[in-house]
Design a protein around this motif. Sequence first.
Motif, PDB file in Angstrom:
ATOM      1  N   LYS A 295      18.428  28.728  58.706  1.00 30.79           N
ATOM      2  CA  LYS A 295      17.284  29.615  58.562  1.00 30.79           C
ATOM      3  C   LYS A 295      17.543  30.739  57.559  1.00 30.79           C
ATOM      4  N   VAL A 296      18.802  30.906  57.155  1.00 31.17           N
ATOM      5  CA  VAL A 296      19.111  31.985  56.215  1.00 31.17           C
ATOM      6  C   VAL A 296      19.307  31.471  54.803  1.00 31.17           C
ATOM      7  N   GLY A 297      19.096  30.165  54.576  1.00 35.25           N
ATOM      8  CA  GLY A 297      19.238  29.682  53.227  1.00 35.25           C
ATOM      9  C   GLY A 297      19.661  28.240  53.194  1.00 35.25           C
ATOM     10  N   SER A 298      19.935  27.764  52.033  1.00 34.37           N
ATOM     11  CA  SER A 298      20.360  26.380  51.880  1.00 34.37           C
ATOM     12  C   SER A 298      21.251  26.266  50.667  1.00 34.37           C
ATOM     13  N   ALA A 299      22.028  25.155  50.629  1.00 36.56           N
ATOM     14  CA  ALA A 299      22.872  24.823  49.497  1.00 36.56           C
ATOM     15  C   ALA A 299      22.866  23.314  49.350  1.00 36.56           C
ATOM     16  N   GLU A 300      23.021  22.819  48.158  1.00 38.71           N
ATOM     17  CA  GLU A 300      22.936  21.388  47.957  1.00 38.71           C
ATOM     18  C   GLU A 300      23.922  20.946  46.898  1.00 38.71           C
ATOM     19  N   HIS A 301      24.223  19.657  46.912  1.00 37.07           N
ATOM     20  CA  HIS A 301      25.079  19.021  45.908  1.00 37.07           C
ATOM     21  C   HIS A 301      24.506  17.659  45.615  1.00 37.07           C
ATOM     22  N   GLN A 302      24.505  17.250  44.347  1.00 35.03           N
ATOM     23  CA  GLN A 302      23.978  15.937  43.999  1.00 35.03           C
ATOM     24  C   GLN A 302      24.861  15.318  42.931  1.00 35.03           C
ATOM     25  N   ALA A 303      24.904  13.981  42.929  1.00 43.27           N
ATOM     26  CA  ALA A 303      25.658  13.208  41.945  1.00 43.27           C
ATOM     27  C   ALA A 303      25.020  11.816  41.859  1.00 43.27           C
ATOM     28  N   LYS A 304      25.208  11.147  40.745  1.00 41.28           N
ATOM     29  CA  LYS A 304      24.594   9.837  40.509  1.00 41.28           C
ATOM     30  C   LYS A 304      25.568   8.722  40.902  1.00 41.28           C
ATOM     31  N   ILE A 305      25.019   7.771  41.658  1.00 44.07           N
ATOM     32  CA  ILE A 305      25.778   6.567  42.021  1.00 44.07           C
ATOM     33  C   ILE A 305      25.143   5.403  41.279  1.00 44.07           C
ATOM     34  N   SER A 306      25.902   4.742  40.421  1.00 44.16           N
ATOM     35  CA  SER A 306      25.395   3.621  39.623  1.00 44.16           C
ATOM     36  C   SER A 306      25.918   2.306  40.195  1.00 44.16           C
ATOM     37  N   VAL A 307      24.975   1.275  40.309  1.00 39.35           N
ATOM     38  CA  VAL A 307      25.328  -0.063  40.813  1.00 39.35           C
ATOM     39  C   VAL A 307      24.906  -1.072  39.757  1.00 39.35           C
ATOM     40  N   TYR A 308      25.817  -1.904  39.357  1.00 34.01           N
ATOM     41  CA  TYR A 308      25.514  -2.899  38.328  1.00 34.01           C
ATOM     42  C   TYR A 308      24.371  -3.791  38.790  1.00 34.01           C
ATOM     43  N   GLY A 309      23.469  -4.075  37.839  1.00 34.96           N
ATOM     44  CA  GLY A 309      22.365  -4.960  38.130  1.00 34.96           C
ATOM     45  C   GLY A 309      21.199  -4.695  37.213  1.00 34.96           C
ATOM     46  N   ALA A 310      20.151  -5.527  37.385  1.00 39.46           N
ATOM     47  CA  ALA A 310      18.949  -5.353  36.547  1.00 39.46           C
ATOM     48  C   ALA A 310      18.241  -4.076  36.912  1.00 39.46           C
ATOM     49  N   PRO A 311      17.421  -3.567  35.991  1.00 37.85           N
ATOM     50  CA  PRO A 311      16.702  -2.326  36.271  1.00 37.85           C
ATOM     51  C   PRO A 311      15.766  -2.491  37.467  1.00 37.85           C
ATOM     52  N   PHE A 312      15.624  -1.393  38.231  1.00 42.19           N
ATOM     53  CA  PHE A 312      14.717  -1.361  39.375  1.00 42.19           C
ATOM     54  C   PHE A 312      14.173   0.067  39.474  1.00 42.19           C
ATOM     55  N   VAL A 313      12.836   0.162  39.645  1.00 48.58           N
ATOM     56  CA  VAL A 313      12.196   1.471  39.767  1.00 48.58           C
ATOM     57  C   VAL A 313      11.596   1.565  41.154  1.00 48.58           C
ATOM     58  N   ARG A 314      12.005   2.560  41.904  1.00 49.62           N
ATOM     59  CA  ARG A 314      11.462   2.741  43.243  1.00 49.62           C
ATOM     60  C   ARG A 314      10.032   3.250  43.154  1.00 49.62           C
ATOM     61  N   SER A 315       9.344   3.009  44.215  1.00 50.68           N
ATOM     62  CA  SER A 315       7.963   3.517  44.275  1.00 50.68           C
ATOM     63  C   SER A 315       7.992   5.039  44.360  1.00 50.68           C
ATOM     64  N   MET A 316       6.986   5.636  43.752  1.00 51.28           N
ATOM     65  CA  MET A 316       6.900   7.117  43.705  1.00 51.28           C
ATOM     66  C   MET A 316       5.651   7.581  44.417  1.00 51.28           C
ATOM     67  N   GLU A 317       5.804   8.620  45.231  1.00 52.56           N
ATOM     68  CA  GLU A 317       4.672   9.165  45.970  1.00 52.56           C
ATOM     69  C   GLU A 317       3.768   9.954  45.038  1.00 52.56           C
TER      70      GLU A 317
END
Length: 1978
Positions: A513-535
Amino acid sequence: MKWLQQGVLPAVVLVAFASVVLCDDTTHGPVFEREPPNRVDFSNTTGAVVECRARGSPQPEIIWVRADGTAVGDVPGLRKVLANGNLVFPPFRAEDYRQDVHAQVYSCLAKNSVGTINSRDVNVRAVVQQFYQSRVIDEFVLRGNTGILKCLVPSFVTDFVIIEAWIAEDGTTFKYDPDISSKSKSDSKYLVLPSGELHIRDVGPEDGYKSYQCRTRHRLTNETRMSATKGRLVITEPTGKIAPKVPGQKYEGGKIVLNPTNSIVVMTCDVVGYPVPTFRWYKFVEGTSRKQAIALNERVKQVAGTLIIREAKVEDSGKYLCVVNNSVGGESVETVLTVTAPLKATIEPKVQTIDFGRPAVFTCNFEGNPIKTVNWLKDGHKLDHTEAILRIEAVRKEDKGMYQCFIRNDQESAEATAELKLGSRFEPPLIKQSFDEQTLRPGPSTSLYLSCSASGTPTPEITWELDGRRLSNTDRYQIGQYVTVNGDVVSNLNISAIHTIDGGIYKCVASSKVGSAEHQAKISVYGAPFVRSMEKQAIVAGGTLIVHCPVAGYPIDTIVWERDSRVLPTIKKQKVFPNGTLIIENVERSSDQATYVCVAKNSQGHSARGTLEVQVMVLPQIHPFDFGEDPINSGESLSLTCSISKGDMPVTINWLFNNQTIDLDAGVSIIKVNKKNSMLNIDSVQAHNIGEYACTATNKAGTSRYSTYLHVNVPPRWILEPTDKAFAQDSDAAVECKADGFPKPTVTWKKATGETPGDYKDLKPNNPDIKVEDGTLMINNIQKINEGYYLCEAVNGIGSGLSAVVLIGVQAPPQFEIKQRNHTSRRGEAAVMQCEAKGEKPIGILWNMNNKRLEPKGDSRYTIREEILPTGVLSALSIKRTERSDTAVFTCVATNAFGSDNTSIHMIVQEVPEIPYDLKVLDKSGRSVQLSWVAPYDGNSNIKRYMIEYKPSKSSWEHGMMERVLVPGEQTEAGVFTLKPATTYHIRIVAENEMGSSDPSDTVTIITAEEVPSGPPSSIRVEAPEQHMLKVFWKPPPRSEWNGEILGYYVGYKLASMDKDKPYFFETVEFSREEGKEHHLQINNLKTYTQYSIVVQAFNKVGKGPISEDLKVYTAEGAPEQPPVDTTCTTLTAQTIRVMWVSPSLTAANGVIKGYKVIYGPSETWFDENTKDAKITASSETILHGLKKYTNYSMQVLAYTSGGDGVRSPPIHCQTEQDVPEAPTSVKALVMSDDSILVSWKPPSEPNGIVEQYTVYLREAPDGEGTSSDAKPLSHKVIPNIKIQNLSFQAKDLNKQLKYEFWVTASTNIGEGQTSETVTVSPSSKVPAKIASFDDSFTSTYKEDVTLPCLAVGVPQPEIKWKIKGSDNNNNDRIRQQPDGSLFIRDVHRDDAGEYSCRVNNIFGNDSITHKLVVNAPPHSPHVSLTSTTTNSLTIKLKPDPSDIEPIHGYTVHYKPEFGEWETAQVANNIEKYVLEKLVCGTRYQVYVTAYNSIGNGDQSDNLNTRTRGEKPIGPSADKFIVVSSNSITLHLNEWSDGGCPMLYFVVEQRKKTSPDWVQVSNNVKVTGNFVVLDLDPATWYHLRVTAHNNAGFTVAKYEFATLTAAGGSIAPVREVFGTRLLLPWLPEWVDLNIAVPVAATAIVVAVGIIVICVAVSRRALGPTQTRLTSDYDVVYNQSVNAVGTLDKRRPDLRDELGYIAPPNRKLPPVPGSNYNTCDRIKRGPHYRAHATWDPRRHLYEELCSRRGSNDTIHNHRGMDDEICPYATFHLLGFREEMDPTKAMQFQTFPHPHAGTMGPSGMGTPHQAHSRAGSQSMPRQNRRYDRVGSQGSQYYTQCNGSIYSPGPEYDDPANCAPEDEQYGSQYCGYGNPYDQYGSRGSIGRRSLGSLRIQPTASSPEPPPPPPRNHDPNDSKDSNEISEAECDRDQLINSRTYGVMRNSAKDGMNHEEMRKLIERNEIPGQANGGLTAYDTMAV
């Protein structure tokens, strides 16, 4: 956007706080300790420093910013920010003014980790000092009205100039008086207002004749100025009635007046009319048009039409109206008054700590007037809040920091600071561990494990996201979370059987309730391109859309976005990045709401697509509304409409009141008009409806809000109405009066002026006992005087206001206003005593006498009467005749129902005092006398004063002849301080009380002492007879100011430009007894044309009197010291040259330059003064006319003053232009044959240029028989040959029958010149001898060759003969006749000058010419004579030899000191006297002079031998020189006379009277101040020897003194006994030396004599030559060591070998001024070799001159001439007391090693030790004279002087003539200054038997010898390179000096020294060597 282009998002995005708040947080935000002021005004000549200092933890950083927030930096020379936070504006030039620097609003910013605060605005304004003038103009005014004169000041200095005063033409000054409203000032005719205007009331015709000036002062520079013009009143006589009118422009809307609180406000009503109108002032009730008349009282007064308010309050602010009326009409003038009060602000609380989510409130409390704006800042950033209360509903992390409240008006600002801290119970989340980017291959065996850990309070929760979508547990996705023991939370994400679609950006988010912190990094998996559905993305219009394409697969080649099958971007605001991020700025529904497609491709051509629906929403927009500008009156109705102008539907509209939902039951209704409009209605507006009304409109996009504030005018109404009250006397009274309304009513109290209600007046504002607070009237300690009717008024401008009248009563017991008083009466007179009691009646009164009831019936002298008064009772007690017994205390007692009171009357029966007695003189001086006396009986009345009466003894006591001093009656000591010194006075004293005065006391006679003169000399005047001298004249002070007998005067002078605190230089003048005589003093050696300040003061035996006022006077003008500069010349024509220059600097002018002189002349003869001309001009350029054509001119310019001509400038040179030449000087036409004629000519005397050709003209001459002479001539051009000057032409093919005319012209490049004379000749066969050459003058340079021409013609060939100075020429090697007839002279001498004649002849004729030869040679030797000498200069007179022909160009003066190097000085040719300066005092000099000219240097003049002035020091007497104490003595060195040469140093030695050894205290005592000799024994007799040195020589002075005892007493003299026991301590005490010594001596002498005679007889008869007896002297010197090194004085490197270093201040001789003898000064004969040694350890300076014997005696040494003298001391050249003591080395040769002589027990040292490389030297432990770099080298002198020849000859040292020398011979020892050591007799006196008492301890070195003057004509002053004296007392030395004594200085005993010498032995050498002994100062 770099991170988007690279496809890498930030690794960590912190949304939490920047720092963690801990429980023990010790930080606190910045707070100003010294805040800069609101305004900084300064002058460009002074500069300014603006201080800014703040405290905090950590220490804040100070940053200066501008009003726009940009940082301020340094501007060189104009602005500098110091490290301590100060902002510095240095002084600057006017042209360097910069508006962005010097007219700027600055702010000081203090910043640390807690937060940032800003200072108030700092308005910096620099004022460039510029000239301004104020003016006063005439003002027109009707008679009888008030005239106003204004001082008009230019607008650019108005803010800085203060009008100080007005000055009338008669000198009367009018100034502004702060007490302007006092009756005396307000009734005055003249009144100066604070604004500076001068008001003159009731003007009449007489006022029109006066003029006035104003005086202004610049408040920054304090410069005062008088107005440039004077103004006056122009009085207009009215011709009829005139209605009141405003002269000039009337202010629309009223004048505006600003005044600070507590100041005096002056509002003028500048209206005139006739008859004189009346003025009445009103004040408008705030917010209304209703006005009230101004009530005049002590604080508010009206003077004519001017309203004056003292001690202005903020409440006085408002609009005022001046109404002016007379019988004709009326006029009104409005004035708006604003009373300003300084702004101040505080915030409560200053520091508060708030937990997360809790509310925080800051309240800004402020005061001051006016206040226009209120603003809030957080950490230096402006908040959108303008109310006094700042409320934070729920504190978040972002709210932590520094808050400031700023209040401002147009003039100033103020701020307050507070700090908000976060509570310690929470900590924002912090990611502690995270995961990195990975690349995986898909497959069932591949899994992904990601972990994140975070900390925080409360414990955060971690969630996981993939491409922005939150993840939850599935079959393949497993999320786990747990909390560690230290409170950290750990979350893991496990993905099994990795697929390609699992690739993307994973994010872990830790939140609480006093704040937030985050971390992000990219995970790559070999294969053909795929685009997820977007809201679907919904975004508010105007925002920025940022969306990331959720692509999986690896590797991906490209990611693009499309819209309508078009690849983005298609417009500017669209941005697409390679990592798949799409950004659209400023989103609009019409253009950006659409479907977007993300397309991802790889390199194999596979692709994937995903769609994104974007919806753009529009926020509601509310049309602005308000309640109108004017407030709503109470009871009125109103409505307000909230209209939505645009926004997505549906929209919900709500109304808020003060941020709360509106209560519809309080007369407020809301009507929904339609979907976009809502109306708020209030039926009857009341006070509770005041507040903020807000309309909010909400749709899906968000909420919009608009608000306005409702002000309601509510008339006052009673909250608490006052009522009548009664209070007990002496209690504190309070009457409440409270009302409310809008605006808030002002509550005031007034008191009725009478006993009934009606008229009221304001309460006194400064009465501390009566005050009004919040409407309550409070009276402290209420008294009866406070009783009465009071009026309370409540007014707010709405309606008529409220008022209430109350009666305040005071219930009091009887009261006497006076509790105690005295009543006096003369004895025998009647007396009446009264007492008046006030209070509630009835009152009863009784009388007591000395606390006893007084009954009038008992004594008929007493009577009591009573009278009833309205306020009480009056009682009177009468006494018919007072007696002494009536002196008592009478008490009057009053009583009523409320209490009682009494008053005491002290009855005192009085009479005059008695006579004071016992008058004594306690002290007296020149102007005062202190007296004492005994107080007499005071007559029962205090003696109020004594009168000391005094008069001069010769005057009488009549009233007009005496003077009085009044003394308070309580004193019995006093002084008279107005007496005159040296005067006899009579004094007496009289006592006085209220009854009268006593008789005088007895008379005392005194004589005052002398004092310093009380007045300065009179009639002082100063004359300046010449440029370096002032003559001061004065007369004595008035006789009454002498205060004794004047002894003389001090005349002081100094440069007038010096500071006042700098002292004067004084000279003394004796007093002249001649009555009225004028004294004078001539002050010399002053600066030319310089202003001096002269003062004179008289002095008598007491001291000096006052200094006269300084008289400033200039010395006479002198010639300028510098020449004009930048001298240039420009040739204008062939005869004109322009010369220009710049005048010399004013400092070098030495006066007022009156003009300039241009000295010019041909450069060829420049040094011949007769060829120069001068032109005088006053300007800085001139044109020289009438110059010779084509001539090189030299020019010099000088400036001149009345003091003479200045220095000439360096010569400049210009050449005039060419012109046509003049005619050739002479022409000859000589017959050469019957058809040819030779024409020759001389060049023009003025060729006016370079003659390029000659033209010879010829024509037939007219024969007189009709032949025309106009026949055209023939011309022939002849180009001159510069080398041979062939100025001739042969005309051929002529007709011998005709005559021909010939003439010649010369031509330059300008043109052809004039024709020569015409010669006529005809060819002939008879050719007589003629000479074609002309008589001429030839000038030749010394030692050059010259040829004199003699070109002859004739047939037959003529014979040529030369005569030289009248004598026939005889050819020789130097002078010979050449074949062409010319005469050649080689190497011309001076005596070759003269006339040379050439004669030719043949049978037909003869001819002759005469040449004159001038020889230019170098000058002869000039005549030089000495005119004067000083201590440091010689003045010589120069005169050239009169036989010199060539002008002298200058002189070279050669001079050298006696033992120095030659130096030169250049002297101009026009200088007759030259001063050689900076010479050494008391030194002999040689001087000679050479002259030089264009030829070269001439012969040198005779040598001039002279010397500078100055003598050796002169010693003082002992009583002036020595001050004795018990353990030390103080020497007053300043008592020595320097003999005219500055003292160099002193050498101080001392020894006990009973000791033979001198102890050196110091050999380099400074010449200033005192010198203290320490460590002496008490009660001991001492000898003191002081040697003083200056450049002229040295003086030795001896003193005898005894130290004091320990108790400070003196001791008796002692007999000096050098006991033999010092030498023979082993003798028993019983041996009587007075008998033993003579007996033993007689026996020894007889025995030695017999032995000597026997040995001599036997050797003479029998012994070989080698063993014969020789002189005793040979015994000594044949023991010397052979020396292999010699010293050749002729060698050029002699000085280097000797280590010569010339001292910096003078050139030294080989051994400057020493008393040492060098060996080469020993007699240079075959029989005598004199050697001398100075033993530095002995107190005796002895020498031994010896005959030289056979070298075969005792030892056969080779090279006796080269040997080094035993004990020879080497004085290395140049190393004297002047050099650095640390760079000297002391050397002394060793004694001879032969046993039984000088050395200890036969030590041998090899001869090789004499070489320079291997020599041994032993520096002393005291390294004062050690020379750096001289280790291992030894220098020698030799005992044979023959090797020095040739060289400077010095007098023979064998010629010791003590009777002829001041100090005895300097060549035979340390001379006569120490004559106690024996005189210098003949050589025969110098025997070995001169036994002296030997030293028992090592003595310090004697003083180094002083520099001496050498007279080459006087042998006794001769000096040498160095001296080595040979010991005279050889036997004593061999016994005494063979032992090294233990001493602190030498540090070695005999054994140590022996070992040291033995270590230097070299095997194989039998003898020779040196022994180290004490050293000499080098």
